[in-house]
Design a protein around this motif. Structure first.
Motif, short mmCIF file in Angstrom:
data_model
loop_
_atom_site.label_atom_id
_atom_site.label_comp_id
_atom_site.label_asym_id
_atom_site.label_seq_id
_atom_site.Cartn_x
_atom_site.Cartn_y
_atom_site.Cartn_z
N LEU A 78 44.50 61.79 -17.97
CA LEU A 78 43.81 61.80 -19.26
C LEU A 78 42.45 61.14 -19.16
O LEU A 78 41.45 61.63 -19.73
N GLY A 79 42.38 60.00 -18.46
CA GLY A 79 41.10 59.32 -18.30
C GLY A 79 40.07 60.16 -17.58
O GLY A 79 38.90 60.23 -17.98
N MET A 80 40.49 60.84 -16.51
CA MET A 80 39.55 61.69 -15.78
C MET A 80 39.18 62.92 -16.60
O MET A 80 38.05 63.41 -16.52
N ASP A 81 40.12 63.43 -17.39
CA ASP A 81 39.80 64.58 -18.24
C ASP A 81 38.81 64.20 -19.33
O ASP A 81 38.03 65.05 -19.78
N LEU A 82 38.81 62.92 -19.73
CA LEU A 82 37.86 62.46 -20.74
C LEU A 82 36.50 62.11 -20.16
O LEU A 82 35.61 61.66 -20.89
N GLY A 83 36.31 62.28 -18.87
CA GLY A 83 34.99 62.12 -18.29
C GLY A 83 34.85 61.05 -17.24
O GLY A 83 33.74 60.89 -16.70
N ALA A 84 35.89 60.30 -16.90
CA ALA A 84 35.77 59.30 -15.83
C ALA A 84 35.57 60.02 -14.51
O ALA A 84 36.41 60.83 -14.12
N PRO A 85 34.47 59.76 -13.77
CA PRO A 85 34.21 60.48 -12.51
C PRO A 85 35.26 60.18 -11.46
O PRO A 85 35.95 59.15 -11.51
N ALA A 86 35.39 61.07 -10.50
CA ALA A 86 36.39 60.90 -9.44
C ALA A 86 36.14 59.63 -8.64
O ALA A 86 37.06 58.87 -8.34
N GLY A 87 34.88 59.40 -8.27
CA GLY A 87 34.56 58.21 -7.48
C GLY A 87 34.84 56.93 -8.24
O GLY A 87 35.44 55.99 -7.70
N LEU A 88 34.42 56.86 -9.49
CA LEU A 88 34.67 55.66 -10.29
C LEU A 88 36.16 55.47 -10.55
O LEU A 88 36.66 54.34 -10.53
N SER A 89 36.89 56.55 -10.77
CA SER A 89 38.33 56.44 -11.01
C SER A 89 39.06 55.92 -9.77
O SER A 89 39.94 55.07 -9.87
N SER A 90 38.68 56.42 -8.61
CA SER A 90 39.30 55.93 -7.38
C SER A 90 39.00 54.46 -7.16
O SER A 90 39.81 53.74 -6.54
N LEU A 91 37.89 54.00 -7.66
CA LEU A 91 37.50 52.59 -7.52
C LEU A 91 38.24 51.70 -8.52
O LEU A 91 38.87 50.71 -8.15
N VAL A 92 38.19 52.07 -9.78
CA VAL A 92 38.76 51.24 -10.83
C VAL A 92 40.28 51.15 -10.70
O VAL A 92 40.88 50.11 -10.97
N LEU A 93 40.91 52.22 -10.24
CA LEU A 93 42.37 52.23 -10.15
C LEU A 93 42.89 51.18 -9.18
O LEU A 93 44.04 50.74 -9.30
N GLN A 94 42.05 50.72 -8.26
CA GLN A 94 42.52 49.76 -7.27
C GLN A 94 42.68 48.35 -7.83
O GLN A 94 43.12 47.45 -7.10
N VAL A 95 42.37 48.16 -9.09
CA VAL A 95 42.71 46.89 -9.72
C VAL A 95 44.23 46.70 -9.72
O VAL A 95 44.73 45.59 -9.93
N GLN A 96 44.98 47.75 -9.44
CA GLN A 96 46.43 47.65 -9.35
C GLN A 96 46.86 46.62 -8.31
O GLN A 96 47.95 46.04 -8.42
N ALA A 97 46.03 46.37 -7.28
CA ALA A 97 46.40 45.36 -6.29
C ALA A 97 46.54 43.98 -6.92
O ALA A 97 47.42 43.20 -6.56
N VAL A 98 45.67 43.69 -7.89
CA VAL A 98 45.75 42.41 -8.58
C VAL A 98 47.01 42.37 -9.46
O VAL A 98 47.74 41.38 -9.47
N GLY A 128 33.61 45.05 -7.56
CA GLY A 128 32.62 44.67 -8.56
C GLY A 128 31.25 45.22 -8.23
O GLY A 128 30.53 45.71 -9.12
N VAL A 129 30.86 45.17 -6.95
CA VAL A 129 29.56 45.71 -6.55
C VAL A 129 29.51 47.21 -6.79
O VAL A 129 28.52 47.75 -7.32
N ALA A 130 30.59 47.91 -6.44
CA ALA A 130 30.60 49.35 -6.65
C ALA A 130 30.61 49.71 -8.13
O ALA A 130 29.99 50.69 -8.55
N ALA A 269 31.75 49.33 -0.05
CA ALA A 269 32.78 49.85 0.84
C ALA A 269 33.02 48.91 2.02
O ALA A 269 34.16 48.68 2.44
N ALA A 270 31.93 48.32 2.56
CA ALA A 270 32.09 47.37 3.66
C ALA A 270 32.87 46.13 3.22
O ALA A 270 33.71 45.61 3.96
N LEU A 271 32.59 45.66 2.00
CA LEU A 271 33.35 44.52 1.49
C LEU A 271 34.83 44.87 1.32
O LEU A 271 35.71 44.05 1.61
N LEU A 272 35.09 46.08 0.87
CA LEU A 272 36.48 46.49 0.70
C LEU A 272 37.22 46.53 2.04
O LEU A 272 38.33 46.01 2.17
N VAL A 273 36.58 47.13 3.05
CA VAL A 273 37.21 47.20 4.37
C VAL A 273 37.42 45.80 4.95
O VAL A 273 38.48 45.48 5.51
#
Length: 356
Positions: A78-98, A128-130, A269-273
């Motif tokens: 639903l979020g991506m259908d409402l306009g969240a870009p693929a790159g941003l969605s793949s980034l924000v979803l990783q808050v699940q680790a917290v 956060g940087v991304a 991406a370097a910080l993430l790795v």
């Protein structure tokens, strides 16, 4: 974690990263809730007839099916259908680790090592940087729905860890059976039967390929391998590998969807790795044993005759006297507190032998 397990976790992250591009393509062919329902329907059938009966309690299958299938993927689509870009969605979803680490600490009592905490902090700094580089170009509603999907994913991770399924493939196939009917019902209520029928009538080979990838590759293989890793390692050690997903997600989005990748995003991406490397290489030290609240006191040896039942005077009595007298004199002096004394009556002094 073993090198092979690290490689498997990285492969799952790559599969899930590319999956955001596939989802973006699929949303051009299907309504979001119907798309998610078809994903789990194809993942469950016909595999459910081949993997045997479920090997964990139904309460865990239903719990993960609702948290992962209905909540996480329903909200994400639903979020991506409402306009969240693929790159941003793949980034924000990783808050699940917290969310996963917090829930694992609260529910399972898992304490990550200090280096693992540092690695997660570095990886979250990369997010956060991304996020700053990406900006808030998409609608706020879509962003909030992706955050909610991340929280649901954290719940799913902890439930999977608690269920500890012995067969990851069997587990994921049966979990996929749960969200099909709820998602179809929500699709009929929210998206309408006309829109669903129109999407099914216009089905082409691209739509079929999208369904196959999100169902068999991203769902059955991806979450089957993820559950296998969660069963063998703490959730706080496995979950940070999902922070690699936006690296693959942003790269594949730039390659297939034309989304630009700025130098600042490569820094992220370097910080993430780096954060994932710190977390995965951190050795989990066992918690030190809790000290005994009572002081350790050396106890004096208990005389054998003190615990024996009283014996009437007989011809055997003289044989017990030397044993009692020798046991009453320990070889090395030892100060013993009154509380440590044996709870037996004191020995009577040895009887004097009288000539007959």
């Amino acid at each position: 974690m073993r090198p092979a397990h690290i490689a498997l976790a990285a492969l799952v992250a790559a599969v899930w990263g590319v999956n955001f591009v596939v989802i973006e393509i699929g949303l051009d062919h299907f309504p979001p809730l119907l798309f998610s329902a078809l994903r789990f329907l194809v993942a469950a059938l016909p595999a459910v007839f081949l993997v045997g009966r479920p090997k964990v309690a139904w309460k865990w299958i239903i719990a993960v099916g609702l948290a992962l299938g209905v909540a996480k993927f329903g909200l994400l689509f639903l979020g991506m259908d409402l306009g969240a870009p693929a790159g941003l969605s793949s980034l924000v979803l990783q808050v699940q680790a917290v969310f996963t680490a917090l829930l694992a600490f609260a529910v399972l009592g898992e304490r990550p090592a200090r280096r693992a905490v540092l690695g997660m902090a570095v990886a979250l700094a990369g997010i956060g940087v991304a996020a700053v580089d990406e900006g808030t170009s998409g609608p706020v509603t879509g962003f909030v729905l992706v955050i909610a999907a991340a929280a649901a994913w954290g719940v799913s991770n902890v439930c999977t860890r608690r269920a500890a399924p012995p067969d990851a493939l069997n587990w994921m196939v049966w979990v996929s059976t749960v969200p099909v009917l709820p998602l179809l019902g929500l699709s009929l209520l929210v998206e309408g039967p006309e829109r669903d029928l129109a999407a099914l009538r216009a089905l082409d080979w691209t739509g079929v390929g999208v369904i196959v990838y999100v169902a068999w590759v991203a769902t059955v293989f991806g979450f089957g391998a993820w559950g296998w890793l969660l069963r063998r390692h703490p959730a706080s050690s496995v979950a940070p590998f999902s922070l690699l997903v936006p690296v693959f997600g942003m790269s594949s989005a730039a390659l297939f969807l034309g989304e630009s990748v700025s130098p600042l995003r490569w820094v992220a991406a370097a910080l993430l790795v780096g954060g994932v490397a710190l977390t995965s290489l951190a050795a989990r030290k066992p918690a030190p044993p809790e000290p005994d609240p009572k002081p350790l006191v050396r106890r004096a040896p208990v005389p054998v005759s003190s615990v024996a039942p009283p014996v009437a005077p007989s011809a055997a009595q003289p044989m017990a006297q030397p044993m009692a007298s020798s046991a009453a004199q320990p070889a090395t002096p030892c100060a013993v507190s009154p509380a440590a004394q044996p709870l037996v009556p004191p020995l009577a002094p040895p009887r004097e032998e009288r000539p007959v």
